[in-house]
Design an enzyme around this catalytic site. Structure first.
Site, PDB file in Angstrom:
ATOM      1  N   ASP A   1       0.834  -1.208   0.000  1.00 52.36           N
ATOM      2  CA  ASP A   1       0.000   0.000   0.000  1.00 52.36           C
ATOM      3  C   ASP A   1       0.868   1.257   0.000  1.00 52.36           C
ATOM      4  OD1 ASP A   1      -2.355   1.777   0.616  1.00 52.36           O
ATOM      5  OD2 ASP A   1      -3.327  -0.143   0.962  1.00 52.36           O
TER       6      ASP A   1
ATOM      7  N   HIS B   1      -4.125   5.957   3.192  1.00 49.50           N
ATOM      8  CA  HIS B   1      -4.733   4.722   2.657  1.00 49.50           C
ATOM      9  C   HIS B   1      -4.113   3.459   3.256  1.00 49.50           C
ATOM     10  CE1 HIS B   1      -5.777   1.808  -0.605  1.00 49.50           C
ATOM     11  NE2 HIS B   1      -6.836   2.572  -0.767  1.00 49.50           N
TER      12      HIS B   1
ATOM     13  N   SER C   1     -10.972  -1.160  -1.717  1.00 50.99           N
ATOM     14  CA  SER C   1      -9.739  -1.076  -0.920  1.00 50.99           C
ATOM     15  C   SER C   1     -10.017  -1.370   0.544  1.00 50.99           C
ATOM     16  CB  SER C   1      -9.155   0.342  -0.983  1.00 50.99           C
ATOM     17  OG  SER C   1      -8.419   0.528  -2.157  1.00 50.99           O
TER      18      SER C   1
END
Ligand SMILES: *[C@@H]1O[C@H](CO)[C@@H](O)[C@H](O)[C@H]1NC(C)=O
Ligand SMILES: *[C@@H]1O[C@H](CO)[C@@H](O)[C@H](O)[C@H]1NC(C)=O
Ligand SMILES: *[C@@H]1O[C@H](CO)[C@@H](O)[C@H](O)[C@H]1NC(C)=O
Ligand SMILES: *[C@@H]1O[C@H](CO)[C@@H](O)[C@H](O)[C@H]1NC(C)=O
Ligand SMILES: *[C@@H]1O[C@H](CO)[C@@H](O)[C@H](O)[C@H]1NC(C)=O
Length: 734
Positions: free
Chosen positions: A147, A200, A522
């Site tokens: 990520d 994220h 996600s």
């Protein structure tokens, strides 16, 4: 593009849509990064690392040119999941390389894009009970997350009650400090620490295995946030920068993670559908499953368009997104007293609930204004509530920023038709409500009906118990699979809408530690990665395919109250291309009765059947492959679901189930017939008298006037007392 922004919630990460990164000019020719797949010459299968590198360097161009040495051309060297490297090369140099012994293929590197607590309780996970108890909360399992990096000092990564990493762990810590929760981190897109400038990666890794911590954002959704596997370890592989996620770095992340000793890989990123031998995620994941590592990937945020799924390889768990039973309510109230429920994470306590003038941003007929694109509005919206439309490749929060910049008092964000009734609770920058398409059209009609339209927004905060949950999210990418239509994709859905998890900076400038609520596949992917870690602890002897089968055959297909089938964004029953096998049910997945198992070699005849060249398959499996007569149709792979292309010729496929339930058990087949299709199972009864015993059966599909239909669905059940083993059957016309 808006789809790309759904995951991010904030408009900070503008992922390039270009498939190729900037090129460098080298002499006269352009240098691009290529991923070069090689096959080791016979007899060199056990090359030492140093020898491997010198062999790789023989593929690189002579470095008499300028001062550029081959080492600066080399970007990544792969050792574990694939043989080959990534390097900066000219077209001519790639051409020259093709003649060398051991060369398989060279792919110009593509950019991939990234695709966010109530979820443990929603999924039936309870402290000191059931699966959390039965799996020791995933204790000792290592989840590798690829990520944007991680925020190491966030309390979601505190290591209270955590055991030390297992002895097999060989990872590195490219962070100021690691601990027993966050045991490792590597940066594959730079030389600095693998810290998260975006949020994220912090969000996805805390969702998979975060430690318990008190959480909220804007005062909403407050409670103790747990990762799915609270006692699993996390290792971060930073493969994405502000420009996106380069394919060569993703492959380098998988290569390192497998060597480091991870048990589960979680990838909330992907690209367009592509042939498996050319897709670094598919290639890397195959290397991973060969070492027994489970790979969970997001399906993508390109829904509700059909055939939009990413990460379609059958050795990957492809995860779609669904809603949970929590809303952060913001109700639009019009001058005519009509009310429309919407959502916003930002609930403005100071917003005075009186009617304000309402305007439609697109009243001037310009598309940019309709979507509230940056620079498309002017001061005429000052003090007003502005109706903006979703889409136009403008991030939802960015639309609110444009309204705010021009003095607007609030925003109503309405869906386009494809997004239907789905609304999201975003961290808006002004008082706002996101409403569905039907509500938006009604608001437009009201605007037309009166000379002085007015509206306000009522904020009522966190609401639980939405009876429609779970519902397939509009953005969740859909099947059928383009790369392999004979395999049903996505495989499964899980929570991916309005997920509260750790973040790198405070979104409201108040709440600390920082949490954010974002939506996307996600977010659903790391839920399934964490659940895979629980199953891995509970069943250390299960293969990646067995874990996947257990998840897929035990899903549920109805809403929480078990009153209605799972719906999609149009409030219509979701089909199998929307949700795959259905919604994950971790508790049942721990005890599925039977599994459809696969060993890595079982994929070889399947890959041959897909028409890939022997050399391409050799690259995937890292040894010589000869297809010859060893091919099977895709649908013959021992998969826990069926995707059938049926014409007038009947089709027969076999499947093998392995008994992991009760030693002595008798299973009986039951079929819910797809409309227009006859399905015959032989034998219809299977008797087991020991655990791990296998049994093979055939399923024959015959058209009963199916050609008139384009799509039909049904289910195959194997039933015994205490166990329901369900496989979905999607049929399309050949
Ligand atoms: C928790 O797990 C232990 C060990 O497997 C078992 O003996 C115990 O009954 C379980 N407790 C609950 C409440 O499930
Ligand atoms: C501002 O926008 C409104 C609505 O689109 C338009 O009628 C007006 O002409 C614009 N004013 C200026 C100065 O551009
Ligand atoms: C509102 O009026 C405009 C212009 O007359 C028209 O094009 C539009 O369809 C109307 N919208 C609705 C929802 O009635
Ligand atoms: C947080 O602080 C930044 C920088 O001062 C400001 O731009 C932003 O509007 C603030 N956000 C909120 C929700 O108060
Ligand atoms: C392939 O065909 C050859 C010749 O017909 C046969 O001897 C061989 O066993 C076959 N291989 C497999 C794996 O079926």
């Amino acid at each position: 593009m808006e789809n790309k922004m759904i995951f991010a919630g904030l408009a900070v990460l503008l992922i390039s849509l270009a498939s190729v990164p900037a090129s460098f000019v080298y002499g006269e020719a352009e240098l691009d990064t290529y991923i070069v797949f090689l096959q080791k010459p016979e007899g060199l299968s056990t090359l030492a690392d140093g020898d491997l590198e010198s062999w790789y360097s023989t593929f690189l161009p002579d470095t008499t040119l300028a001062s550029s040495s081959s080492t600066t051309r080399l970007v990544h060297t792969y050792r574990n999941v694939v043989t080959g490297f990534a390097a900066k090369l000219t077209k001519g140099e790639v051409k020259a390389m093709e003649k060398k012994d051991g060369f398989i293929s060279a792919q110009r590197e593509k950019m991939y894009s990234l695709h966010t607590t109530r979820t443990p309780a929603f999924l039936g996970l309870q402290l000191n009970n059931g699966l959390w108890n039965g799996s020791n909360n995933g204790k000792g399992v290592i989840i590798g997350v690829l990520d944007t990096g991680v925020t190491p000092n966030h309390p979601s990564f505190n290591d209270l009650h955590m055991p030390s990493p297992p002895a097999k762990w060989r990872g590195k810590c490219q962070l100021p400090k690691c601990n027993k929760k966050l045991i490792g981190a590597r940066n594959l897109v730079g030389d600095t620490y693998a810290t998260d400038d975006e949020g994220h990666g912090t969000h996805t890794s805390s969702t998979a295995a975060g430690s318990p911590v008190q959480a909220s954002a804007f005062g909403q959704a407050s409670g103790v946030a747990y990762g799915m596997a609270p006692l699993a370890h996390i290792a971060m592989y930073k493969v994405c920068s502000e420009e996106g996620c380069p394919g060569g770095s993703i492959l380098a992340g998988i290569d390192a993670a497998v060597a480091d000793g991870v048990d589960v890989l979680s990838l909330s990123l992907g690209g367009a559908s592509s042939r498996f031998p050319e897709d670094p995620i598919a290639v890397g994941a195959f290397g991973a499953i060969q070492k027994g590592v489970f790979v969970s990937c997001s399906a993508g945020n390109a829904g509700p368009a059909s055939a939009s799924s990413a990460n379609e390889a059958p050795w990957i768990l492809t995860v779609g997104a669904s809603t949970i039973d929590r809303k952060i309510k913001a109700t639009v109230l019009l001058g005519n007293k009509a009310g429309y429920d919407g959502q916003s994470l930002f609930q403005d306590k100071k917003f005075r609930h009186r009617l304000l003038p309402l305007v439609y941003a697109g009243a001037n007929g310009r598309a940019a204004s309709r979507f509230c694109a940056p620079g498309s509005l002017n001061k005429s919206v000052k003090g007003k509530i502005v109706l903006c439309e979703r889409g136009g490749e403008i991030a939802r929060i960015g639309k609110g920023q444009e309204v705010k910049d021009n003095g607007g008092a609030a925003m109503i964000l309405m869906n386009d038709q494809p997004n239907g009734f789905d609304t999201l609770a975003d961290a808006h920058v002004l008082p706002a409500s996101h409403v569905g398409f039907v509500a938006g059209e009604a608001i437009k009609a009201y605007l037309n009906s009166t000379k002085s339209p007015k509206a306000t927004i009522l904020f009522s905060g966190t609401i639980f118990g939405n009876p429609n949950a779970p519902q397939v999210a509009s953005f969740s990418s859909r099947g059928p699979s383009l790369a392999s239509p004979g395999i049903l994709k996505p495989d499964i859905i899980g929570p991916g809408v309005n997920i509260l998890a750790a973040w790198s900076v405070s979104v409201d400038n108040i709440t600390n530690p920082p949490f954010n609520m974002i939506s996307g596949t996600s977010m659903s992917c790391p839920h399934l990665s964490g659940i895979a870690a629980l199953l891995k602890n509970a069943h250390p002897d299960w293969s990646p395919a067995a874990i996947k089968s257990a998840m897929m055959t035990t899903t549920y297909l109805s809403n929480l109250g078990r009153t209605k089938p799972i719906l999609n964004e149009q409030l219509q029953p979701a089909n199998l291309f929307d949700m795959g096998a259905g919604h994950v049910n971790p508790v049942l997945a721990a005890d599925p009765g039977l599994v459809y198992d696969l060993q890595p070699n079982d994929y070889i005849p399947y890959l041959c059947g897909l028409g890939y060249k022997d050399s391409e398959i050799s690259g995937l499996i890292q040894r010589k492959a000869h297809c010859g007569n060893v091919t099977i149709p895709e649908a013959q792979l021992n998969y826990p679901s069926f995707s059938i292309r049926l014409g007038s010729t009947p089709l027969t496929y076999s499947r093998t189930v392995t008994n992991v339930g009760r030693a002595n058990s008798v299973y009986v087949a039951k079929v819910v017939l797809p409309r227009g299709v006859n399905v015959k199972v032989h034998p219809e009864r299977i008797v087991f008298n020991r655990l791990k015993q296998k049994a093979t059966f055939t399923v024959t599909f015959t058209s009963k006037g199916f050609s008139a239909e384009t799509y039909s669905q049904g289910f195959l059940y194997w039933l015994t007392k205490g166990y329901v083993v369900r496989s979905p059957i999607a049929v399309i016309s050949a």
